[in-house]
Design an enzyme around this catalytic site. Structure first.
Site, PDB file in Angstrom:
ATOM      1  N   ILE A 222      -4.068   4.214   1.661  1.00 55.68           N
ATOM      2  CA  ILE A 222      -4.432   4.625   3.007  1.00 55.68           C
ATOM      3  C   ILE A 222      -5.562   5.653   2.992  1.00 55.68           C
ATOM      4  O   ILE A 222      -6.335   5.758   3.943  1.00 55.68           O
ATOM      5  CB  ILE A 222      -3.192   5.120   3.792  1.00 55.68           C
ATOM      6  CG1 ILE A 222      -3.454   5.096   5.296  1.00 55.68           C
ATOM      7  CG2 ILE A 222      -2.727   6.467   3.291  1.00 55.68           C
ATOM      8  CD1 ILE A 222      -2.211   5.276   6.139  1.00 55.68           C
TER       9      ILE A 222
ATOM     10  N   TYR B  67       0.820  -1.218   0.000  1.00 57.48           N
ATOM     11  CA  TYR B  67       0.000   0.000   0.000  1.00 57.48           C
ATOM     12  C   TYR B  67       0.848   1.261   0.000  1.00 57.48           C
ATOM     13  O   TYR B  67       2.035   1.242   0.316  1.00 57.48           O
ATOM     14  CB  TYR B  67      -0.984   0.011   1.174  1.00 57.48           C
ATOM     15  CG  TYR B  67      -0.411   0.401   2.519  1.00 57.48           C
ATOM     16  CD1 TYR B  67      -0.511   1.711   2.983  1.00 57.48           C
ATOM     17  CD2 TYR B  67       0.185  -0.530   3.356  1.00 57.48           C
ATOM     18  CE1 TYR B  67      -0.023   2.077   4.230  1.00 57.48           C
ATOM     19  CE2 TYR B  67       0.678  -0.180   4.602  1.00 57.48           C
ATOM     20  CZ  TYR B  67       0.571   1.130   5.031  1.00 57.48           C
ATOM     21  OH  TYR B  67       1.060   1.483   6.265  1.00 57.48           O
ATOM     22  N   CYS B  68       0.182   2.346  -0.373  1.00 56.66           N
ATOM     23  CA  CYS B  68       0.771   3.679  -0.335  1.00 56.66           C
ATOM     24  C   CYS B  68      -0.352   4.656   0.022  1.00 56.66           C
ATOM     25  O   CYS B  68      -1.338   4.275   0.624  1.00 56.66           O
ATOM     26  CB  CYS B  68       1.449   4.027  -1.659  1.00 56.66           C
ATOM     27  SG  CYS B  68       0.319   4.117  -3.064  1.00 56.66           S
ATOM     28  N   ARG B  69      -0.241   5.887  -0.399  1.00 58.66           N
ATOM     29  CA  ARG B  69      -1.266   6.875  -0.078  1.00 58.66           C
ATOM     30  C   ARG B  69      -2.544   6.627  -0.869  1.00 58.66           C
ATOM     31  O   ARG B  69      -3.629   6.587  -0.319  1.00 58.66           O
ATOM     32  CB  ARG B  69      -0.734   8.288  -0.347  1.00 58.66           C
ATOM     33  CG  ARG B  69      -1.738   9.390  -0.042  1.00 58.66           C
ATOM     34  CD  ARG B  69      -1.106  10.772  -0.234  1.00 58.66           C
ATOM     35  NE  ARG B  69      -2.114  11.794  -0.057  1.00 58.66           N
ATOM     36  CZ  ARG B  69      -2.834  12.323  -1.053  1.00 58.66           C
ATOM     37  NH1 ARG B  69      -2.633  11.908  -2.296  1.00 58.66           N
ATOM     38  NH2 ARG B  69      -3.727  13.248  -0.813  1.00 58.66           N
TER      39      ARG B  69
END
Length: 105
Positions: A91, A61-63
């Site tokens: 996120i 995951y990332c932003r």
């Protein structure tokens, strides 16, 4: 590329399943908001591929889901991974749909 929704991820997490969570954001972003996992920034992902499991589900995951998608593409093409799942919406989606206490940035 395989994806997992934040709702599916939350169900998986709550089930006690054995999986690895990888955060490909930068350290300063983790300081702002986090849902856990091992921090391996995108620029370092290939150099640290040995820290990523090959024998269980790995959620990246990332932003927003774009950097994690790039990380997965690189790992699949250059390292032959086939057990990686992109957390759709990153996120930001997790904060919007699961836990509003997580800072949106």
């Amino acid at each position: 590329m395989k994806e997992i929704s934040v709702l599916e991820f939350e169900t998986l997490k709550n089930s006690g399943a054995d999986f690895q969570l990888i955060d490909v954001r930068e350290p300063y972003e983790r300081d702002i908001a986090s849902i856990g996992g091992d921090l391996i920034p995108l620029a370092e992902i290939i150099d640290h591929a040995d820290k990523i499991s090959r024998d269980k589900q790995v959620i990246v995951y990332c932003r927003s889901g774009k950097r994690s998608a790039s990380a997965i593409q690189a790992l699949e093409q250059l390292q032959g991974y086939d057990n990686l799942y992109n957390l759709a919406g990153g996120i930001l989606a997790y904060s919007a749909e699961i836990d509003s206490s997580i800072t949106r940035y």
